[in-house]
Design a protein around this motif. Structure first.
Motif, PDB file in Angstrom:
ATOM      1  N   SER A 168      28.898  42.294  38.301  1.00 50.10           N
ATOM      2  CA  SER A 168      29.948  42.988  38.047  1.00 50.10           C
ATOM      3  C   SER A 168      31.114  43.186  36.310  1.00 50.10           C
ATOM      4  O   SER A 168      30.670  42.629  35.252  1.00 50.10           O
TER       5      SER A 168
ATOM      6  N   GLN B 113      33.152  41.008  35.691  1.00 53.34           N
ATOM      7  CA  GLN B 113      32.702  39.244  35.119  1.00 53.34           C
ATOM      8  C   GLN B 113      32.641  39.850  33.823  1.00 53.34           C
ATOM      9  O   GLN B 113      32.497  38.570  32.839  1.00 53.34           O
TER      10      GLN B 113
ATOM     11  N   MET C 113      29.861  41.666  43.060  1.00 52.10           N
ATOM     12  CA  MET C 113      30.346  43.576  43.659  1.00 52.10           C
ATOM     13  C   MET C 113      29.944  43.742  45.045  1.00 52.10           C
ATOM     14  O   MET C 113      28.067  43.177  45.458  1.00 52.10           O
TER      15      MET C 113
ATOM     16  N   GLN D  42      36.762  45.244  40.320  1.00 49.55           N
ATOM     17  CA  GLN D  42      35.154  45.234  40.984  1.00 49.55           C
ATOM     18  C   GLN D  42      34.836  46.467  41.605  1.00 49.55           C
ATOM     19  O   GLN D  42      33.788  46.477  42.043  1.00 49.55           O
TER      20      GLN D  42
END
Length: 372
Positions: free
Chosen positions: A149, A152, A281, A302
């Motif tokens: 992601s 992230q 994801m 996301q």
């Protein structure tokens, strides 16, 4: 030419039951022709034949709530340290990160984060503390760390001041082009056509099914809602969903493990609603978009990392009123929704094709293997 030997650590289910195991399974189909691959997994009679060329080392599931998975990882780690002869260990999921310092004494390591689990309220304070500690160990890895992601990656880079590789999930478009006859499933649950679909591996609060049911109740929805997923994870939550939906035509069809049948259900839906409150994801998001079904999904970062306002209809996460208004808009503007779905399919095919993702991992694997 001798292939480099890669072992996958941190996965439980093979064949996949969705989630991270589905991500890894898709990746292994792309990598198996380039590397000699072995995967640790729970015992399953189908495992050895699941992906031709991928070897398995299987251990029984340890049915002890709270520590069973940790003990399974420990057993895998001991076996790997004693018997393993590999050029690289690929560790998936941060909850397996406790074993990185041990494995790095013998192997080169790539570690991948698929989610930030301590944001999930299903975990106790002890569980969240465990995941926070695991994350710190994960980020101290001597090898390469990756995340599926973009959000992230930004979070980790900011918090730990460390470079993290962004490598997204990928889908095998050839497999997603395959469909199967779903008549038996549809007839069993008395479903015809004109339905909204919600699907997840597990029916749990963070997937947002309650928000969808409340939104449909608010607009007095007269169609059919199909809910696919394992409803045994949190029985009390499932019972509340059933109670909330008692005045609607809702079909709980269980978890659909057959990808071809799931593809058929997705393609037959008027809309797929994706109300998740937390994701890494989502493979489901990618798969629905590739199947060309109009999407209504939560506006969590996301999801917006993957698709844009031109490709899906976003609603404010957890906002029942906004979702109900977006569902009405979608029905009133169906052709526009179909055009957006076509754009989404085009993007997924181009940017999230497993061939592209495979090349990113191949490059990273060779870089780590050849490093001193």
């Amino acid at each position: 030419m001798t292939k480099n030997r890669i072992v996958v650590f941190g996965i439980k289910y093979f064949p996949s039951k969705g989630g991270t195991s589905r991500v890894v399974e898709s990746l292994l189909w792309g990598l198996k022709d380039h590397f000699d691959i072995t995967i640790y997994c729970y015992k399953n009679t189908l495992a050895n034949q699941n992906i031709p060329g991928v070897k398995t080392i299987q251990f029984s599931e340890i049915p002890i709530k709270g520590i069973g998975v940790f003990l399974y990882y420990l057993r895998c780690c001991i076996h790997l340290m004693v018997s393993g002869k590999y050029d690289l260990v690929h560790i998936h999921k941060t909850d397996a990160a406790f074993f990185i310092p041990i494995l790095e004494k013998k192997f080169k390591v790539v570690a991948t984060s698929h989610a930030i689990p301590y944001y999930d309220d299903k975990w106790s304070k002890v569980g969240k503390a465990y995941f926070r500690l695991a994350e710190r160990i994960f980020m101290r890895s001597k090898g390469a760390v990756t995340s599926i992601s973009k959000s992230q990656v930004d979070y980790y880079s900011s918090k730990y001041n460390r470079s993290v590789h962004f490598i997204p999930n990928g889908i095998d478009i050839l497999k997603l082009d395959q469909i199967a006859n779903a008549d038996e499933l549809m007839n069993r649950h008395k479903v015809n056509s004109n339905y909204i679909l919600f699907a997840a591996r597990r029916i749990i609060p963070l997937k947002g099914c309650h928000t969808l049911i409340k939104a449909l109740t608010q607009i007095k929805f007269k169609g059919t809602l199909i809910i696919s997923g394992d409803k045994g994870q949190l029985p009390a939550y499932t019972q509340q969903l059933i109670k909330d939906a008692m005045n609607m035509d809702v079909k709980f069809i269980g978890f659909v493990s057959d990808q071809k049948i799931l593809n058929t259900l997705i393609r037959g839906a008027d809309f797929f609603v994706f109300p998740s409150e937390i994701e890494g994801m989502s493979m489901m998001l990618l798969e629905v978009a590739f199947n060309g079904t109009p999407l209504i999904c939560s506006d969590i970062p996301q999801n917006k990392d993957v698709l844009s306002n031109d490709e899906v209809l976003f609603f404010e996460s957890k906002n029942v009123l906004d979702l109900s208004e977006k569902i009405l808009f979608a029905y009133d503007n169906y052709m526009e929704m179909k055009e957006m779905a076509a754009l989404a399919k085009r993007k997924i095919n181009k940017e999230y094709n497993i061939k592209h993702v495979t090349e990113l991992y191949k490059e990273l694997y060779y870089k780590i293997i050849l490093s001193k």
